[in-house]
Design a protein around this motif. Structure first.
Motif, PDB file in Angstrom:
ATOM      1  N   TYR A  14       0.862  -1.070   0.217  1.00 31.57           N
ATOM      2  CA  TYR A  14      -0.021  -0.017  -0.058  1.00 31.57           C
ATOM      3  C   TYR A  14       0.837   1.036  -0.105  1.00 31.57           C
ATOM      4  N   SER A  43      -3.204   3.440   1.651  1.00 32.15           N
ATOM      5  CA  SER A  43      -3.901   4.065   0.711  1.00 32.15           C
ATOM      6  C   SER A  43      -3.632   3.470  -0.748  1.00 32.15           C
ATOM      7  N   ASP A  44      -4.165   3.754  -1.896  1.00 33.79           N
ATOM      8  CA  ASP A  44      -3.683   3.146  -3.199  1.00 33.79           C
ATOM      9  C   ASP A  44      -3.178   4.012  -4.115  1.00 33.79           C
ATOM     10  N   SER A  94      -7.563   3.297   1.418  1.00 33.49           N
ATOM     11  CA  SER A  94      -7.704   2.504   0.408  1.00 33.49           C
ATOM     12  C   SER A  94      -8.820   1.729   0.288  1.00 33.49           C
TER      13      SER A  94
END
Length: 387
Positions: A14, A43-44, A94
């Motif tokens: 990530y 998060s992406d 994410s």
């Protein structure tokens, strides 16, 4: 001494997001607490943003105003804040998982919540939400509202009194490498019964209150009572974990003892202030450099759940925090390669939490690093294991 211009790339898949939150509440001693916390999360994408600033320059400048920093230390540079992080402010959470498990990180006394950026970034890159609190009186930090808070004189006096106490110095002089259990437990008990420990224990307990308040705050974020990206996204029913370095270690243990929302805890080269007769009732891991076993042997002697003691050869006390990479003075560093030290601390931490929070079939006993030995595993539920 090797200098680093950037922290190591995160271990997980990530992107690490980071956001800052301020808290205010009234503690049990009737003091008004004005805290801050950095929350790291998976998060992406970095969304094209530049990396987060490591430490605010005004916070770094406060270090030399601390009473803990002697005139000798003021003449030296010990660490740099001119280093690139691998986390990014205020990203989207994410979408790969519905919910994410929660951890807390507690820095050492006199430090700052940013001092755990490497391990917090690593853990968030592996799917954890990690909360690093700035504790009033015992840490230095800048709140989101701009207020600066430094280490208090009372806390500094308590630390200095402990380090300079003749009885404590005599006990420290008796500490040996790889002591037998009976000797280590007796030494630990003698340390914890020193009268001057009362003040340090008080601050550990107040830090634990901060953590519990922040955990309450997370409940409100998850429930939607307070608006945030974490609404309905925190995996709180699995229990939370907590890890602390140095003076932050006793705080982790007190939190585990007093709050059943916390499933397990880790102390990094820490002690046992306030834990003389405490059953933590939760699995606990201690990763330390000897002869530190003397400072925390009582934890496993009392704990009814598993307690792991891993000894790390050739490591210095500050190798367990970001000074591993930000340090500019050889006096602060051990002999281990910085990347190897970072890898092993993150590996033991992640594996322990993966097992006890996420119930994954992974075990810290199976990890293998040169010079890292499981010297003891205890549980009052079953037989002790010595390696």
């Amino acid at each position: 001494m090797k200098r680093y211009d950037a922290f190591p790339e995160p271990i997980g898949g990530y992107t690490a997001g980071r956001t800052q939150m301020d808290f205010e509440y009234t503690a049990s001693d009737h003091s008004k607490k004005e805290l801050t916390a950095f929350v790291y999360y998976p998060s992406d994408s970095n969304e094209g943003k530049t990396p987060s600033t490591y430490m605010f320059p005004e916070v770094y400048e406060m270090l030399h105003d601390q009473p803990l920093v002697t005139e000798y230390m003021k003449e030296k540079d010990f660490f740099s804040i001119d280093i690139q992080t691998h986390c990014y402010d205020d990203l989207a959470l994410s979408g790969k998982e519905e919910r994410y498990p929660v951890l807390f990180y507690v820095c050492g006394g006199g430090g700052s919540p940013e001092w755990g950026t490497v391990i917090c970034t690593d853990l968030s890159s592996m799917g954890y939400v990690v909360v690093s609190i700035g504790h009033q009186n015992s840490a230095m930090y800048k709140r989101k509202d701009g207020r600066l808070l430094n280490v208090s004189m009372d806390f500094s006096d308590a630390i200095m009194a402990f380090s300079e106490d003749p009885e404590m110095m005599a006990l420290a002089g008796q500490m040996t490498m790889r002591p037998d259990d009976e000797t280590a437990i007796e030494t630990c008990r003698n340390v914890l019964t020193l009268p001057l420990l009362h003040q340090l224990t008080k601050y550990s307990e107040l830090q634990a209150e901060d953590v519990r308040y922040a955990a309450d705050y997370l409940d409100k974020l998850d429930s939607g009572e307070l608006n945030s990206i974490f609404n309905g996204r925190l995996q709180l029913d699995a229990g939370m974990g907590i890890v602390g370095h140095s003076y932050g270690g006793p705080t982790t243990a007190i939190v585990c003892r007093d709050d059943d929302r916390f499933t397990c805890g880790i102390g990094l080269d820490s002690g046992a202030f306030g834990l003389l007769d405490s059953d933590l009732k939760t699995p606990f891991l201690l990763l330390f450099s000897e002869p530190n076993y003397h400072m925390n042997a009582i934890i496993g002697a009392n704990n009814s759940m598993e307690t792991y003691y891993f000894s790390v050869d050739h490591a210095a006390h500050l190798d367990y925090c970001d000074i591993l990479f930000t340090g500019v003075n050889e006096e602060l560093r051990g002999e281990r390669d910085a990347m190897e030290m970072r890898n092993l601390v993150t590996d033991y931490t992640r594996t322990f939490f993966d097992h006890y929070i996420l119930q994954k079939p992974v075990h810290v006993e199976s990890l293998s690093y040169d010079g890292v030995d499981l010297i003891k595993k205890t549980s009052r539920k079953g037989p002790n294991t010595h390696v």
